[in-house]
Design an enzyme around this catalytic site. Structure first.
Site, PDB file in Angstrom:
ATOM      1  N   LYS A 206       0.859  -1.191   0.000  1.00  0.00           N
ATOM      2  CA  LYS A 206       0.000   0.000   0.000  1.00  0.00           C
ATOM      3  C   LYS A 206       0.888   1.233   0.000  1.00  0.00           C
ATOM      4  O   LYS A 206       1.711   1.411   0.899  1.00  0.00           O
ATOM      5  CB  LYS A 206      -0.907  -0.012   1.238  1.00  0.00           C
ATOM      6  CG  LYS A 206      -1.747   1.248   1.401  1.00  0.00           C
ATOM      7  CD  LYS A 206      -2.830   1.075   2.453  1.00  0.00           C
ATOM      8  CE  LYS A 206      -3.641   2.353   2.623  1.00  0.00           C
ATOM      9  NZ  LYS A 206      -4.749   2.208   3.592  1.00  0.00           N
TER      10      LYS A 206
ATOM     11  N   ASP B  99     -13.357   4.824   9.963  1.00  0.00           N
ATOM     12  CA  ASP B  99     -13.732   4.767   8.543  1.00  0.00           C
ATOM     13  C   ASP B  99     -14.278   3.359   8.260  1.00  0.00           C
ATOM     14  O   ASP B  99     -13.938   2.728   7.276  1.00  0.00           O
ATOM     15  CB  ASP B  99     -12.507   5.055   7.675  1.00  0.00           C
ATOM     16  CG  ASP B  99     -12.866   5.639   6.305  1.00  0.00           C
ATOM     17  OD1 ASP B  99     -14.073   5.879   6.059  1.00  0.00           O
ATOM     18  OD2 ASP B  99     -11.954   5.840   5.481  1.00  0.00           O
TER      19      ASP B  99
HETATM   20  P1  ADP Z   1      -7.484   3.644   1.042  1.00  0.00           P
HETATM   21  O1  ADP Z   1      -6.948   4.222   2.296  1.00  0.00           O
HETATM   22  O2  ADP Z   1      -6.924   4.329  -0.131  1.00  0.00           O
HETATM   23  O3  ADP Z   1      -8.961   3.530   1.046  1.00  0.00           O
HETATM   24  P2  ADP Z   1      -7.359   0.767   1.565  1.00  0.00           P
HETATM   25  O4  ADP Z   1      -6.372   0.275   2.564  1.00  0.00           O
HETATM   26  O5  ADP Z   1      -8.770   0.867   2.010  1.00  0.00           O
HETATM   27  O6  ADP Z   1      -6.856   2.150   0.953  1.00  0.00           O
HETATM   28  O7  ADP Z   1      -7.265  -0.195   0.284  1.00  0.00           O
HETATM   29  C1  ADP Z   1      -7.970   0.075  -0.922  1.00  0.00           C
HETATM   30  C2  ADP Z   1      -8.475  -1.221  -1.551  1.00  0.00           C
HETATM   31  O8  ADP Z   1      -7.402  -2.119  -1.818  1.00  0.00           O
HETATM   32  C3  ADP Z   1      -9.401  -1.995  -0.635  1.00  0.00           C
HETATM   33  O9  ADP Z   1     -10.740  -1.589  -0.783  1.00  0.00           O
HETATM   34  C4  ADP Z   1      -9.209  -3.430  -1.082  1.00  0.00           C
HETATM   35  O10 ADP Z   1     -10.004  -3.730  -2.183  1.00  0.00           O
HETATM   36  C5  ADP Z   1      -7.754  -3.456  -1.503  1.00  0.00           C
HETATM   37  N1  ADP Z   1      -6.899  -3.979  -0.408  1.00  0.00           N
HETATM   38  C6  ADP Z   1      -6.248  -3.227   0.522  1.00  0.00           C
HETATM   39  N2  ADP Z   1      -5.533  -4.001   1.371  1.00  0.00           N
HETATM   40  C7  ADP Z   1      -5.724  -5.272   0.981  1.00  0.00           C
HETATM   41  C8  ADP Z   1      -5.254  -6.545   1.468  1.00  0.00           C
HETATM   42  N3  ADP Z   1      -4.429  -6.640   2.516  1.00  0.00           N
HETATM   43  N4  ADP Z   1      -5.655  -7.663   0.812  1.00  0.00           N
HETATM   44  C9  ADP Z   1      -6.471  -7.569  -0.265  1.00  0.00           C
HETATM   45  N5  ADP Z   1      -6.950  -6.410  -0.755  1.00  0.00           N
HETATM   46  C10 ADP Z   1      -6.599  -5.261  -0.155  1.00  0.00           C
END
Ligand code: ADP
Ligand code: MG
Length: 353
Positions: free
Chosen positions: A122, A227
């Site tokens: 991320k 959130d």
């Molecule tokens: P943001 O802060 O930009 O909203 P998120 O952490 O919510 O970022 O991640 C965005 C998207 O990426 C999530 O909605 C999910 O679909 C995917 N995602 C994030 N982390 C994971 C993970 N550990 N495993 C699988 N998918 C993930």
């Protein structure tokens, strides 16, 4: 921005030194003068110019023509590169795969280690949406916008990391945190669908109470997700169990606006279940009651554990201020139509602790 794993191998060690020099110079220069880059890198002048040119061609730095002097700025591409290089030097990751998500404030990639096990990278990108929305109204960060947003993205990653570690150690259903560098977090890949994409579950009532129980469990440990919505709840493909993600906005239950954040989390779930599953329950957690029950409850405070983990309260506050003058004061559309005086007024209320 496309990440390119092959790039990791094609940057020479001298080019890497030059790139690092640009990053170091950005700490106190919006545009880093070429002479300073030469000085910090400790390399010969002529060579450095050529290498800067190479880095600019790959979009890791960008040239800025200033009224006073010419210089360079680190791009998000450059910061991504530095973070990934650090992660791969530590053998935490080896290759980069597809982008699987563009979040509000992040990019999400599938990456792998040397054995080919998949993980999630991320990359925090604060300022992408939130800043554009209020750019004309406020000039919070002054002139050093890009560098400051990179710095804020770094803080967001550090905060998220601190919370993920503590939550994972206490067996909350969150992805296992693997490593952290600059504005990036490396974590376990969860084979799941975001709740947002789920149209059918065996028992909405059961999922509803599992999620509300989680909100309660967070609160009894001193935390509010902040959130907690259908985008940040993943439903495991095999078992249907929920996994919670996305922690940079978590707050302590002793935050002065804790109740408001708590109610918003609860309301997000209620609203989603009403709309998606036509499910409504008279039972939902209340903040005071939840905290009162805590007195003879869990006996540990994760907000305290996070504070002890080294992520500074001051940095937490800085992040919160930035968020509050962007997205989290109100939904984006409201924010755009809201008079500046009201944004200020709201922010003032939120800042006090
Ligand atoms: P943001 O802060 O930009 O909203 P998120 O952490 O919510 O970022 O991640 C965005 C998207 O990426 C999530 O909605 C999910 O679909 C995917 N995602 C994030 N982390 C994971 C993970 N550990 N495993 C699988 N998918 C993930
Ligand atoms: Mg999210």
């Amino acid at each position: 921005m496309k990440l390119d794993a092959t790039d990791l191998r094609y940057v020479t060690s001298d080019e890497f030194r030059v790139l690092t020099a640009v990053e170091m110079g950005s700490k106190n220069h919006e545009v880093v003068p070429t002479s300073l880059i030469v000085q910090i890198s400790g390399l010969r002048n002529g060579g450095v110019n050529k290498m800067i040119g190479e880095l600019a061609k790959r979009n890791l730095v960008s040239k800025v023509q200033n009224s006073k002097y010419d210089g360079y700025r680190l791009t998000y591409g450059g910061l991504d590169y530095l973070a990934m290089r650090a992660l791969s030097k530590r053998d935490s990751m080896y290759s980069v795969g597809n982008q699987i998500g563009v979040g509000k404030e992040s990019d999400i990639y599938i990456v792998a280690d040397a054995e080919g096990s998949e993980m999630v990278l991320k990359l925090h990108r604060l300022g992408r949406i939130s800043f554009r929305a209020i750019k004309n109204k406020r000039d919070y960060l002054g002139k050093r916008k890009s560098a400051s947003w990179m710095y804020m993205s770094r803080l967001a990653a550090q905060k998220e990391w601190a919370f993920m570690k503590v939550l994972h150690e206490h067996e909350f259903p969150v992805p296992k945190p693997i490593d952290q560098a600059r504005h990036c977090i490396l974590m376990e890949f969860i084979d799941a669908y975001p709740l947002r994409q789920v149209s059918d579950v065996p028992s909405p009532g059961q999922l509803y109470s599992t999620l509300m129980d989680l909100i309660i469990r967070f609160a009894r440990a001193g935390l509010i997700h902040g959130d907690f919505n259908e985008f940040n709840i993943l439903i495991r493909r095999d078992t249907g169990e929920p996994v919670v993600i996305d922690f940079p906005q978590m707050v302590s239950t002793s935050h002065e606006n804790a109740e408001w954040y708590f109610n918003r989390d609860v309301e997000c779930i209620r609203r989603f279940f009403r709309r998606r599953f036509r499910y409504e329950s008279a039972l939902y957690p209340r903040f005071r009651k939840t905290l009162d029950d805590t007195a003879d409850g869990e006996g540990f405070r994760l907000d305290v554990a996070v504070a002890a983990s080294g992520f500074k309260q001051k940095d937490m506050r800085t992040l919160e201020e930035v968020r509050l003058c962007s997205v989290y004061v109100a939904p984006m559309d409201d924010l755009l139509s809201m008079p500046v005086s009201r944004i200020r007024q709201r922010r003032r209320g939120w800042w006090r602790r």
